[in-house]
Design a protein around this motif. Sequence first.
Motif, PDB file in Angstrom:
ATOM      1  N   LYS A   5       0.828  -1.205   0.000  1.00 27.43           N
ATOM      2  CA  LYS A   5       0.000   0.000   0.000  1.00 27.43           C
ATOM      3  C   LYS A   5       0.860   1.251   0.000  1.00 27.43           C
ATOM      4  N   SER A   6       1.955   1.189   0.768  1.00 31.13           N
ATOM      5  CA  SER A   6       2.831   2.351   0.848  1.00 31.13           C
ATOM      6  C   SER A   6       3.467   2.660  -0.500  1.00 31.13           C
ATOM      7  N   LEU A   7       3.945   1.612  -1.181  1.00 28.86           N
ATOM      8  CA  LEU A   7       4.556   1.807  -2.487  1.00 28.86           C
ATOM      9  C   LEU A   7       3.547   2.355  -3.488  1.00 28.86           C
ATOM     10  N   LYS A   8       2.328   1.812  -3.427  1.00 27.32           N
ATOM     11  CA  LYS A   8       1.280   2.279  -4.340  1.00 27.32           C
ATOM     12  C   LYS A   8       0.964   3.745  -4.075  1.00 27.32           C
ATOM     13  N   THR A   9       0.910   4.101  -2.787  1.00 27.19           N
ATOM     14  CA  THR A   9       0.593   5.474  -2.421  1.00 27.19           C
ATOM     15  C   THR A   9       1.689   6.433  -2.875  1.00 27.19           C
ATOM     16  N   GLU A  21      -3.182  21.017  -6.906  1.00 26.94           N
ATOM     17  CA  GLU A  21      -4.365  20.188  -6.683  1.00 26.94           C
ATOM     18  C   GLU A  21      -4.102  19.078  -5.673  1.00 26.94           C
ATOM     19  N   ALA A  22      -2.949  18.414  -5.808  1.00 32.45           N
ATOM     20  CA  ALA A  22      -2.629  17.327  -4.886  1.00 32.45           C
ATOM     21  C   ALA A  22      -2.386  17.859  -3.478  1.00 32.45           C
ATOM     22  N   PHE A  23      -1.747  19.007  -3.421  1.00 29.69           N
ATOM     23  CA  PHE A  23      -1.472  19.624  -2.126  1.00 29.69           C
ATOM     24  C   PHE A  23      -2.772  19.937  -1.389  1.00 29.69           C
ATOM     25  N   ILE A  24      -3.714  20.532  -2.103  1.00 27.31           N
ATOM     26  CA  ILE A  24      -5.009  20.865  -1.501  1.00 27.31           C
ATOM     27  C   ILE A  24      -5.769  19.601  -1.114  1.00 27.31           C
ATOM     28  N   ALA A  25      -5.716  18.588  -1.997  1.00 26.60           N
ATOM     29  CA  ALA A  25      -6.456  17.350  -1.744  1.00 26.60           C
ATOM     30  C   ALA A  25      -5.981  16.666  -0.472  1.00 26.60           C
ATOM     31  N   LEU A  26      -4.682  16.646  -0.239  1.00 26.05           N
ATOM     32  CA  LEU A  26      -4.150  16.012   0.968  1.00 26.05           C
ATOM     33  C   LEU A  26      -4.610  16.741   2.227  1.00 26.05           C
ATOM     34  N   GLU A  47       5.540  12.761   4.181  1.00 26.29           N
ATOM     35  CA  GLU A  47       5.374  12.374   5.583  1.00 26.29           C
ATOM     36  C   GLU A  47       3.927  12.013   5.903  1.00 26.29           C
ATOM     37  N   VAL A  48       2.996  12.846   5.446  1.00 24.74           N
ATOM     38  CA  VAL A  48       1.595  12.602   5.811  1.00 24.74           C
ATOM     39  C   VAL A  48       0.990  11.443   5.022  1.00 24.74           C
ATOM     40  N   SER A  49       1.664  11.007   3.953  1.00 31.24           N
ATOM     41  CA  SER A  49       1.140   9.870   3.185  1.00 31.24           C
ATOM     42  C   SER A  49       1.970   8.609   3.399  1.00 31.24           C
ATOM     43  N   SER A  50       2.759   8.584   4.440  1.00 31.92           N
ATOM     44  CA  SER A  50       3.618   7.436   4.717  1.00 31.92           C
ATOM     45  C   SER A  50       2.818   6.268   5.290  1.00 31.92           C
ATOM     46  N   THR A  51       3.497   5.131   5.419  1.00 30.52           N
ATOM     47  CA  THR A  51       2.860   3.943   5.993  1.00 30.52           C
ATOM     48  C   THR A  51       2.428   4.192   7.434  1.00 30.52           C
ATOM     49  N   SER A  58      -5.738   5.011  10.025  1.00 30.32           N
ATOM     50  CA  SER A  58      -6.571   3.879   9.576  1.00 30.32           C
ATOM     51  C   SER A  58      -7.255   4.181   8.236  1.00 30.32           C
ATOM     52  N   ILE A  59      -6.478   4.691   7.300  1.00 24.01           N
ATOM     53  CA  ILE A  59      -7.007   4.995   5.969  1.00 24.01           C
ATOM     54  C   ILE A  59      -6.055   4.456   4.906  1.00 24.01           C
ATOM     55  N   ASP A  60      -6.538   4.388   3.687  1.00 25.04           N
ATOM     56  CA  ASP A  60      -5.741   3.942   2.545  1.00 25.04           C
ATOM     57  C   ASP A  60      -5.683   5.088   1.543  1.00 25.04           C
ATOM     58  N   PHE A  61      -4.515   5.736   1.464  1.00 32.34           N
ATOM     59  CA  PHE A  61      -4.391   6.892   0.578  1.00 32.34           C
ATOM     60  C   PHE A  61      -4.593   6.517  -0.891  1.00 32.34           C
TER      61      PHE A  61
END
Length: 305
Positions: A5-9, A21-26, A47-51, A58-61
Motif C-alpha cells: 500500500k505504501s509503495l502504491k501510495t 491540486e494534490a497539495f489541496i487534496a491532501l 510524511e503525511v502519506s507514509s505507511t 486507519s485509511i488507505d491513501f
Amino acid sequence: MGLEKSLKTKHTYAKVRLTHEAFIALQEIPGVAKITKGYNPATWMLEVSSTLAEAHLSIDFAEIYANSVLHRESQQDLYNLLGATYAAVFFLGATNCFTVQPVVSIERTVFYHEKAAGMYSPLSYALAQLKACMEVIYNILQGILYTILIYVMIGYDWKVDKFFYFMFFIIASFNYFTLFGMMLVSLTPSAMLASILVSFVLPLWNLFAGFLVVRTAIPIWWRWYYWANPVSWTIYGVVASQFGDHGGSLLVPGGSPVVVKQFLEDNLGVRHDFLGYVVLAHFAYIIVIFFVFGYSIKFLNFQKR
C-alpha cells in the motif's frame, strides 16, 4: 500488505506531489496534519502519506486517490484513446486491401487456363486463394503481432477478455479488408479498376466508421450506411470491449462527472451488452464477402483472347 500500500501510495502521489491540486487534496483529508508555515511541501506530502500515517489514521491513501477528482479521466483522454483505436483498426487493414489486389489479379489469369482444363471448380479455387495463399494465416499472425504492440502502446487494461476481444477484432478486420480487396478484383476486369473502386469505398468507410462523425450525430437517413460499414462494427467492438463496462468517472467540460460507460451509451451509442452481435457481424461480413468473391470468379470471366 502495508508495504504494498505504501509503495502504491508513494507512486500515486509522486506524480502530482508538487501540484497545487494534490497539495489541496491532501490537506482536505480528515485527520491529516496541516502544513506549518515555511515547511517544505514535498517533504510534508511524503510524511503525511507514509505507511505510519496510514496506520495512525486507519485509511488507505491509494483508495482515496482512486476515488478522488484527481484520478478521474477527462473527456479528452477518452477521445485520445478512441482516436488511437480508430487508427489502429483502419490504416493497416486498408493497406492489406490494396496490397492483395495485384497478387489476386495475376493468379486469376492462371486460373482461367486451369479452369478451361477442368482442373478444379471456382469455389475450390476461391478457398485455395484464402488458404493456400495463406491470407488467413498471414492475417492471424499479423494480427497477433500487431495486437501485442498496439495494446501495450495504447495502454489498455491488461485483462484477458479485453485483450482477446481486441485481438479478435483486429484479426477479423484484417481478414475482411483483405477479402474485400480480393472481391473487387473478382468483380472487375483489372487490378487498376479494383484499386480505383477501393479508393472510392474506403473514404466512405472512414467517414462512417463512427469516429470522425459519431453514430448519434449522423443524420437518420444516412445511418443505414453506418450499420452496413464493417469498419464501424470493428470500432464499436473495440470501444465496447475496452471501455463499455468501465465504471470510472469522466470529467466532462462544463458539466458534472459522469460514468464512462454511461457517457459512451449517451454520446456514442456504444453498449457493452451488444458485443455478442458485433462478433457475429464480423463472421457474417467475412463469410458474405468470401462467397461473393467465389461466385464472381465462377460466373464472371474477363479473359481476353
